[in-house]
Design an enzyme around this catalytic site. Structure first.
Site, PDB file in Angstrom:
ATOM      1  N   ASP A  86      -2.733   3.634   7.492  1.00 38.05           N
ATOM      2  CA  ASP A  86      -3.531   2.473   7.066  1.00 38.05           C
ATOM      3  C   ASP A  86      -4.331   2.764   5.804  1.00 38.05           C
ATOM      4  O   ASP A  86      -4.703   1.855   5.073  1.00 38.05           O
ATOM      5  CB  ASP A  86      -4.569   2.149   8.156  1.00 38.05           C
ATOM      6  CG  ASP A  86      -4.069   1.116   9.129  1.00 38.05           C
ATOM      7  OD1 ASP A  86      -2.859   1.102   9.385  1.00 38.05           O
ATOM      8  OD2 ASP A  86      -4.903   0.341   9.640  1.00 38.05           O
ATOM      9  N   ASN A 132      -9.267  -9.233  15.050  1.00 38.29           N
ATOM     10  CA  ASN A 132     -10.324  -8.634  15.855  1.00 38.29           C
ATOM     11  C   ASN A 132     -11.030  -7.550  15.030  1.00 38.29           C
ATOM     12  O   ASN A 132     -12.248  -7.470  14.966  1.00 38.29           O
ATOM     13  CB  ASN A 132      -9.702  -8.082  17.135  1.00 38.29           C
ATOM     14  CG  ASN A 132     -10.743  -7.586  18.072  1.00 38.29           C
ATOM     15  OD1 ASN A 132     -11.819  -8.174  18.172  1.00 38.29           O
ATOM     16  ND2 ASN A 132     -10.450  -6.485  18.738  1.00 38.29           N
TER      17      ASN A 132
END
Ligand code: ADP
Length: 372
Positions: free
Chosen positions: A146, A209
């Protein structure tokens, strides 16, 4: 025909998709939830079918076995030999991984070492990698980080104004997260705009989220809202995002809740954000349902959520000196007409505007919401 599987392992879940290669066609996808708890759930979707079974799954190795068994049981594959590669999403790559890496023992060791930077994610990612190594030891295994997309940030963006030794000795700096998502939607936006990405200034908003905003210049990340860990930046489902760091020693001195690093991490990561303000839910759909019923706390949670996104967009308009597009993605960004409308309407001073029709029909997973 060879097949590749992508794995996104969380602490109690494994999300996966099986692709036929090289055409990258999705053959099946699934989710295994509640790993380590009673009544774990495995869902497999393929050919318009959705199969769900409930059983106790003790750990990630067992979860991987079940997913592979399911692929055979539903005749999506005939034999494991058809799977030639696996790609694992890994949250923290630290300063080690500027791009994806073939998984070796050394790479796996580094991923585990980097758990300090992503305590909720890296241990689960490593469990997923180990489970595949155990069951399918000979396939090509790749870790996709990421953080890699953000390794192009300039030092002025990634350094914190702390004493230098905490950077040199402790590696405390901004790493960011959600890089694969920001990179993907930036390229998709360039295609929709019909311009080379090298000429574009984009603000990508990954709002799920977990949420982060990135300033993308010429296809490279130049700043991002998540920080040393995925706790920084905008408010999230259960995470604070940025807060004044002095709050922590203050609450250590004046309450009984903030005693250990684990307490602090739990409260800031799991009990805050939409959940902390609404005192009812971390899920935006629940917040909007409660708002419609006149729940004042849900209303405030939504207001703060929008406010923090607008402020980061404002910062990145300054960082980029303008932008060609603002892009929304992830669960809330893709699906919530209301959040997109509120965010953009509030910053119309910058020349942004909402086209109500496009915003409404933009509520389909492939549409990008061009605004500025
Ligand atoms: P993560 O991958 O970080 O767990 P997701 O990207 O799946 O999160 O996003 C989950 C969030 O998306 C939840 O807050 C959920 O309520 C929200 N969401 C999904 N659909 C909608 C919708 N139609 N309207 C508003 N929020 C939505």
């Amino acid at each position: 025909m060879s097949k590749t599987i992508s794995i996104n392992a969380g602490s109690s879940s494994v999300k996966w998709q099986l692709y036929s290669m090289p055409e990258e066609k999705v053959l099946a996808k699934g989710l295994i939830e509640r790993i380590g708890l009673k009544d774990s759930i495995s869902t497999v979707k393929f050919n318009d079918r959705s199969e769900r079974q409930t059983l106790d799954i003790a750990d990630h190795t067992q979860a991987v076995k079940i997913l592979l068994d399911d692929l055979k049981r539903f005749e999506i594959i005939q034999s494991y030999d058809e799977i030639t590669g696996v790609g694992h999403r890994v949250v923290a790559g630290g300063e080690y991984f500027k791009e994806s890496a073939l998984v070796t023992d050394d790479v796996l060791e580094k991923i585990e070492e980097l758990s300090l930077l992503a305590p909720l994610h890296n241990p689960a990612n490593a469990d997923g990698i180990r489970a595949f190594k155990e069951i399918l030891p000979n396939i090509t295994s790749v870790a996709v980080f990421d953080t890699s997309f953000h390794t192009t940030m300039p030092e002025k963006a990634y350094r914190y104004p702390l004493p230098t030794k905490y950077y040199t000795e402790n590696k405390v700096r901004k790493y960011g997260a959600h890089g694969t998502s920001h990179e993907y939607v930036a390229h998709e936006a360039a295609k929709l705009l019909g311009k080379p990405i090298e000429e574009l200034k984009l603000i990508t908003c990954h709002i799920g989220n977990g949420a982060s905003i990135t300033a993308v210049k010429g296809g490279q990340s130049v700043d991002t809202s998540m920080g040393f860990t995925p706790l920084g930046g905008v408010m999230m489902g259960t995470r604070t995002g940025d807060i004044d760091p002095a709050i922590i020693p203050y609450l250590m001195q004046h309450t009984d809740d903030f005693n250990t690093p684990e307490d602090i991490s739990r409260i800031l990561n799991r009990e805050s954000g939409l959940l902390g303000i609404s005192e009812s839910s971390s899920d935006m759909r629940d917040i909007h349902t409660a708002m419609r019923a006149g729940d004042e706390k849900a209303l405030l949670a939504n207001e703060i959520f929008v406010d923090r996104i607008q402020k980061y967009i404002g910062q990145y308009l300054a960082v980029l000196n303008g932008a060609d597009a603002i892009i929304f993605t992830a669960g809330i960004g893709e699906n919530s007409v209301t959040i997109r409308k509120m965010v953009i309407e509030g910053i119309s001073w910058f020349g942004c505007d909402v086209d109500p029709e496009k915003n409404f029909f933009g509520c389909n997973r492939r549409h990008l919401n061009r605004s500025c």
